[in-house]
Scaffold this motif. Structure first.
Motif, PDB file in Angstrom:
ATOM      1  N   MET A 100      -3.405 102.177  72.693  1.00  0.00           N
ATOM      2  CA  MET A 100      -3.338 100.769  72.337  1.00  0.00           C
ATOM      3  C   MET A 100      -2.955 100.605  70.857  1.00  0.00           C
ATOM      4  SD  MET A 100      -5.961  97.945  73.613  1.00  0.00           S
ATOM      5  CE  MET A 100      -6.854  97.103  72.346  1.00  0.00           C
ATOM      6  N   ALA A 101      -2.010  99.721  70.606  1.00  0.00           N
ATOM      7  CA  ALA A 101      -1.506  99.548  69.228  1.00  0.00           C
ATOM      8  C   ALA A 101      -2.591  99.016  68.295  1.00  0.00           C
ATOM      9  CB  ALA A 101      -0.323  98.592  69.237  1.00  0.00           C
ATOM     10  N   LEU A 102      -2.543  99.485  67.060  1.00  0.00           N
ATOM     11  CA  LEU A 102      -3.486  99.000  66.041  1.00  0.00           C
ATOM     12  C   LEU A 102      -3.152  97.571  65.663  1.00  0.00           C
ATOM     13  CD1 LEU A 102      -3.348 102.110  63.673  1.00  0.00           C
ATOM     14  CD2 LEU A 102      -5.375 101.396  64.934  1.00  0.00           C
ATOM     15  N   ASN A 103      -4.168  96.770  65.458  1.00  0.00           N
ATOM     16  CA  ASN A 103      -3.970  95.394  65.021  1.00  0.00           C
ATOM     17  C   ASN A 103      -4.064  95.353  63.487  1.00  0.00           C
ATOM     18  OD1 ASN A 103      -4.035  92.704  64.396  1.00  0.00           O
ATOM     19  ND2 ASN A 103      -5.681  92.174  65.804  1.00  0.00           N
ATOM     20  N   PHE A 104      -2.895  95.262  62.843  1.00  0.00           N
ATOM     21  CA  PHE A 104      -2.864  95.321  61.384  1.00  0.00           C
ATOM     22  C   PHE A 104      -3.332  94.025  60.716  1.00  0.00           C
ATOM     23  CE2 PHE A 104      -0.727  99.252  62.053  1.00  0.00           C
ATOM     24  CZ  PHE A 104      -0.940  99.978  60.897  1.00  0.00           C
ATOM     25  N   SER A 105      -3.600  93.003  61.516  1.00  0.00           N
ATOM     26  CA  SER A 105      -4.167  91.802  60.893  1.00  0.00           C
ATOM     27  C   SER A 105      -5.693  91.939  60.775  1.00  0.00           C
ATOM     28  CB  SER A 105      -3.774  90.535  61.658  1.00  0.00           C
ATOM     29  OG  SER A 105      -4.229  90.619  62.975  1.00  0.00           O
ATOM     30  N   LYS A 106      -6.227  93.015  61.366  1.00  0.00           N
ATOM     31  CA  LYS A 106      -7.666  93.292  61.213  1.00  0.00           C
ATOM     32  C   LYS A 106      -7.847  94.470  60.254  1.00  0.00           C
ATOM     33  CE  LYS A 106     -10.332  93.305  64.894  1.00  0.00           C
ATOM     34  NZ  LYS A 106     -10.745  93.624  66.301  1.00  0.00           N
ATOM     35  N   VAL A 107      -7.741  94.183  58.975  1.00  0.00           N
ATOM     36  CA  VAL A 107      -7.870  95.230  57.950  1.00  0.00           C
ATOM     37  C   VAL A 107      -8.933  94.799  56.954  1.00  0.00           C
ATOM     38  CG1 VAL A 107      -6.674  96.557  56.163  1.00  0.00           C
ATOM     39  CG2 VAL A 107      -5.408  95.808  58.156  1.00  0.00           C
ATOM     40  N   GLU A 108      -9.832  95.725  56.617  1.00  0.00           N
ATOM     41  CA  GLU A 108     -10.852  95.396  55.606  1.00  0.00           C
ATOM     42  C   GLU A 108     -11.004  96.552  54.627  1.00  0.00           C
ATOM     43  OE1 GLU A 108     -14.915  95.464  57.165  1.00  0.00           O
ATOM     44  OE2 GLU A 108     -14.129  96.324  59.025  1.00  0.00           O
ATOM     45  N   PHE A 109     -11.268  96.202  53.365  1.00  0.00           N
ATOM     46  CA  PHE A 109     -11.537  97.226  52.359  1.00  0.00           C
ATOM     47  C   PHE A 109     -12.874  97.875  52.695  1.00  0.00           C
ATOM     48  CE2 PHE A 109     -13.776  98.390  48.422  1.00  0.00           C
ATOM     49  CZ  PHE A 109     -12.924  99.394  47.986  1.00  0.00           C
ATOM     50  N   LEU A 110     -12.906  99.212  52.671  1.00  0.00           N
ATOM     51  CA  LEU A 110     -14.132  99.907  53.044  1.00  0.00           C
ATOM     52  C   LEU A 110     -14.833 100.533  51.839  1.00  0.00           C
ATOM     53  CD1 LEU A 110     -15.468 100.237  55.823  1.00  0.00           C
ATOM     54  CD2 LEU A 110     -14.598 102.567  55.856  1.00  0.00           C
ATOM     55  N   LYS A 113       3.294  99.269  45.728  1.00  0.00           N
ATOM     56  CA  LYS A 113       2.483  99.902  46.791  1.00  0.00           C
ATOM     57  C   LYS A 113       1.441  98.927  47.341  1.00  0.00           C
ATOM     58  CE  LYS A 113       0.201 103.390  45.228  1.00  0.00           C
ATOM     59  NZ  LYS A 113      -1.193 102.958  45.066  1.00  0.00           N
ATOM     60  N   SER A 114       0.708  98.278  46.440  1.00  0.00           N
ATOM     61  CA  SER A 114      -0.313  97.311  46.890  1.00  0.00           C
ATOM     62  C   SER A 114       0.333  96.163  47.658  1.00  0.00           C
ATOM     63  CB  SER A 114      -1.086  96.758  45.691  1.00  0.00           C
ATOM     64  OG  SER A 114      -1.762  97.799  45.030  1.00  0.00           O
ATOM     65  N   SER A 115       1.508  95.741  47.204  1.00  0.00           N
ATOM     66  CA  SER A 115       2.215  94.636  47.888  1.00  0.00           C
ATOM     67  C   SER A 115       2.633  95.037  49.297  1.00  0.00           C
ATOM     68  CB  SER A 115       3.450  94.209  47.086  1.00  0.00           C
ATOM     69  OG  SER A 115       3.059  93.803  45.798  1.00  0.00           O
ATOM     70  N   VAL A 116       3.037  96.294  49.473  1.00  0.00           N
ATOM     71  CA  VAL A 116       3.411  96.783  50.812  1.00  0.00           C
ATOM     72  C   VAL A 116       2.176  96.760  51.726  1.00  0.00           C
ATOM     73  CG1 VAL A 116       4.162  98.824  52.132  1.00  0.00           C
ATOM     74  CG2 VAL A 116       5.372  98.184  50.036  1.00  0.00           C
ATOM     75  N   ILE A 117       1.044  97.247  51.203  1.00  0.00           N
ATOM     76  CA  ILE A 117      -0.198  97.250  51.997  1.00  0.00           C
ATOM     77  C   ILE A 117      -0.606  95.813  52.347  1.00  0.00           C
ATOM     78  CG2 ILE A 117      -2.690  97.756  51.891  1.00  0.00           C
ATOM     79  CD1 ILE A 117      -1.921 100.312  50.279  1.00  0.00           C
ATOM     80  N   ASN A 118      -0.512  94.917  51.367  1.00  0.00           N
ATOM     81  CA  ASN A 118      -0.854  93.505  51.613  1.00  0.00           C
ATOM     82  C   ASN A 118       0.058  92.888  52.667  1.00  0.00           C
ATOM     83  OD1 ASN A 118      -2.954  93.520  49.764  1.00  0.00           O
ATOM     84  ND2 ASN A 118      -1.722  92.768  48.079  1.00  0.00           N
ATOM     85  N   ARG A 119       1.342  93.231  52.617  1.00  0.00           N
ATOM     86  CA  ARG A 119       2.303  92.697  53.594  1.00  0.00           C
ATOM     87  C   ARG A 119       1.978  93.207  54.997  1.00  0.00           C
ATOM     88  NH1 ARG A 119       5.401  88.526  54.792  1.00  0.00           N
ATOM     89  NH2 ARG A 119       6.235  88.422  52.669  1.00  0.00           N
ATOM     90  N   LEU A 120       1.643  94.479  55.103  1.00  0.00           N
ATOM     91  CA  LEU A 120       1.289  95.051  56.416  1.00  0.00           C
ATOM     92  C   LEU A 120       0.106  94.313  57.024  1.00  0.00           C
ATOM     93  CD1 LEU A 120       1.457  98.952  56.100  1.00  0.00           C
ATOM     94  CD2 LEU A 120       2.971  97.453  57.391  1.00  0.00           C
ATOM     95  N   ALA A 121      -0.857  93.994  56.169  1.00  0.00           N
ATOM     96  CA  ALA A 121      -2.085  93.344  56.648  1.00  0.00           C
ATOM     97  C   ALA A 121      -1.935  91.829  56.754  1.00  0.00           C
ATOM     98  CB  ALA A 121      -3.238  93.677  55.704  1.00  0.00           C
ATOM     99  N   GLY A 122      -0.796  91.311  56.273  1.00  0.00           N
ATOM    100  CA  GLY A 122      -0.591  89.863  56.291  1.00  0.00           C
ATOM    101  C   GLY A 122      -1.549  89.136  55.361  1.00  0.00           C
ATOM    102  N   ARG A 123      -1.953  89.801  54.268  1.00  0.00           N
ATOM    103  CA  ARG A 123      -2.888  89.211  53.312  1.00  0.00           C
ATOM    104  C   ARG A 123      -2.302  89.316  51.906  1.00  0.00           C
ATOM    105  NH1 ARG A 123      -7.742  91.357  55.680  1.00  0.00           N
ATOM    106  NH2 ARG A 123      -9.043  91.009  53.847  1.00  0.00           N
ATOM    107  N   LYS A 124      -2.627  88.340  51.063  1.00  0.00           N
ATOM    108  CA  LYS A 124      -2.063  88.358  49.711  1.00  0.00           C
ATOM    109  C   LYS A 124      -2.827  89.259  48.749  1.00  0.00           C
ATOM    110  CE  LYS A 124       1.132  84.813  48.801  1.00  0.00           C
ATOM    111  NZ  LYS A 124       1.221  83.881  49.897  1.00  0.00           N
ATOM    112  N   ASN A 125      -4.121  89.393  48.946  1.00  0.00           N
ATOM    113  CA  ASN A 125      -4.913  90.074  47.916  1.00  0.00           C
ATOM    114  C   ASN A 125      -5.881  91.110  48.477  1.00  0.00           C
ATOM    115  OD1 ASN A 125      -6.522  88.318  49.211  1.00  0.00           O
ATOM    116  ND2 ASN A 125      -7.150  87.131  47.432  1.00  0.00           N
TER     117      ASN A 125
END
Length: 198
Positions: A1-11, A38-50
């Motif tokens: 099952m594909a990962l849902n990249f809109s469900k990302v949290e800092f751990l 790099k941070s902008s790429v990660i933010n884009r993947l997660a669909g989050r700005k910060n």
């Protein structure tokens, strides 16, 4: 099952090798020089700005930061290299931390994601990072960020220069990407999902 990249949290952040996560979940290690976005790429993947910290001055990621994706995998944000205005001692500490992560006996990295600037030939540091990923034996995805800064006619020559400099083979993954516009996001997510299933 594909990962849902809109469900990302800092751990958590790891400042030493005892802090590394070794729970068997896939780890996608993101590396790139300090001002490559790099941070902008990660933010884009997660669909989050910060989600990942975007610094006004390069070199703000000083530890290894873990983001949990969909409860099933980690995006691992490695310290940026190159331009960071920090002391020599601090740079050496980052270097040792990165080395420990790459050489961990558990083979922590599932897939390496090397972010380069599409407008420029990969730097000496990019080549070292590329070599580290290869040496660790993990698959690697090259993300050529800042695509929005080029004219259409400049894209293919720029990608060819990256392929040649990094000595990429025919089947190696090279994704033209724009953290600004989102171009390449779906392709990168597809590659990460495929790596997760292997």
């Amino acid at each position: 099952m594909a990962l849902n990249f809109s469900k990302v949290e800092f751990l958590r952040s790891a400042a030493r090798c005892g802090d590394f996560l070794r729970d068997g979940r896939p780890q996608f290690a993101f590396a790139g020089r300090s001002n490559v976005g790099k941070s902008s790429v990660i933010n884009r993947l997660a669909g989050r700005k910060n989600l990942a910290y975007v610094g006004a001055s390069p070199g703000k990621t000083t530890q290894i930061n873990y983001f949990l994706v969909d409860g099933r995998a980690y995006l691992v944000d490695l310290p940026g290299y190159g331009y960071a205005k920090v002391s020599k001692a601090e740079k050496e500490r980052w270097g040792k931390l990165m080395e420990s992560y790459f050489q961990d006996k558990g083979g922590l990295i599932t897939t390496g994601v090397l972010i380069v600037d599409i407008r420029h030939k990969p730097t000496e540091n990019d080549l070292i990072m590329h070599y580290w990923f290869r040496e660790s034996g993990c698959p690697e995805i090259i993300v050529a960020n800042k695509l929005d800064k080029l004219k259409k006619s400049q894209v293919e020559p720029a990608l060819s220069l990256i392929r040649d400099t990094l000595e990429l083979a025919e089947g190696d993954a090279l994704v033209p990407f724009s953290a600004e516009k989102g171009t390449g996001k779906e392709e990168l997510i597809g590659l990460l999902n495929a790596a997760c299933e292997e």
